[in-house]
Design an enzyme around this catalytic site. Structure first.
Site, PDB file in Angstrom:
ATOM      1  N   GLY A 119       7.765   1.901  -9.637  1.00 61.66           N
ATOM      2  CA  GLY A 119       8.990   2.673  -9.782  1.00 61.66           C
ATOM      3  C   GLY A 119      10.169   1.786 -10.123  1.00 61.66           C
ATOM      4  N   CYS A 120      11.212   2.373 -10.682  1.00 62.40           N
ATOM      5  CA  CYS A 120      12.326   1.574 -11.187  1.00 62.40           C
ATOM      6  C   CYS A 120      13.202   0.995 -10.086  1.00 62.40           C
ATOM      7  CB  CYS A 120      13.151   2.376 -12.187  1.00 62.40           C
ATOM      8  SG  CYS A 120      13.743   3.960 -11.570  1.00 62.40           S
ATOM      9  N   TYR A 121      13.520   1.753  -9.033  1.00 64.78           N
ATOM     10  CA  TYR A 121      14.391   1.224  -7.976  1.00 64.78           C
ATOM     11  C   TYR A 121      13.716   0.098  -7.206  1.00 64.78           C
ATOM     12  CZ  TYR A 121      17.544   5.124  -8.898  1.00 64.78           C
ATOM     13  OH  TYR A 121      18.388   6.014  -9.495  1.00 64.78           O
ATOM     14  N   MET A 123      11.286  -1.783  -8.167  1.00 63.53           N
ATOM     15  CA  MET A 123      11.047  -2.901  -9.077  1.00 63.53           C
ATOM     16  C   MET A 123      12.318  -3.721  -9.258  1.00 63.53           C
ATOM     17  SD  MET A 123       9.005  -2.580 -12.588  1.00 63.53           S
ATOM     18  CE  MET A 123       8.417  -3.992 -13.455  1.00 63.53           C
ATOM     19  N   GLY A 124      13.449  -3.050  -9.407  1.00 70.57           N
ATOM     20  CA  GLY A 124      14.708  -3.774  -9.563  1.00 70.57           C
ATOM     21  C   GLY A 124      15.043  -4.587  -8.332  1.00 70.57           C
TER      22      GLY A 124
END
Length: 130
Positions: A119-121, A123-124
């Protein structure tokens, strides 16, 4: 099941945003065969079960509950699953699909039977901490 020369990929949930994007990208490749169901059969559970079990890789682009259910449909041990939902991110036996996580992660992901999408959050945040 018919004999195939190319690895096969089935995207369960190919009519949603994520599924459509994956289909679009994979359809440009000539080294794999995309398996699909027509729009009239995408909610047909027996047809989905058949596709999930005949593919070399099944990608789940489903809501969490549906992704958990879809995994229970897979009885063919050789089928590899990539789950794009949040359902299996911390499930034992699943590999967290973030290759940047550590040096061994790309190889771990490549050899895994079950891979969860970070997922993007997350991963960031993980990328920043690493």
């Amino acid at each position: 099941m018919p004999e195939r020369n190319k690895p096969t990929v089935y995207i369960d949930g190919d009519s949603g945003t994520t599924g459509l994007q994956i289909v679009q990208r994979l359809s440009l490749r000539d080294d794999i065969e995309l398996l699909s169901l027509g729009a009239d059969r995408r909610r047909d559970v027996p047809a989905r079960i058949e596709r999930l079990n005949e593919a070399d890789v099944s990608v789940l682009c489903l809501p969490d509950e549906a992704a958990v259910e879809a995994v229970t449909f897979v009885k063919n041990e050789r089928v590899r699953i990539i789950d794009a939902s949040t359902a299996h991110r911390v499930t034992p036996g699943w590999v967290y699909g973030m290759p940047e996580y550590d040096e061994s992660r790309p190889e771990v992901i490549a050899s895994a039977d079950r891979v969860s999408n970070p997922g993007c959050y997350p991963m960031g945040a993980i990328a920043l901490m690493a």
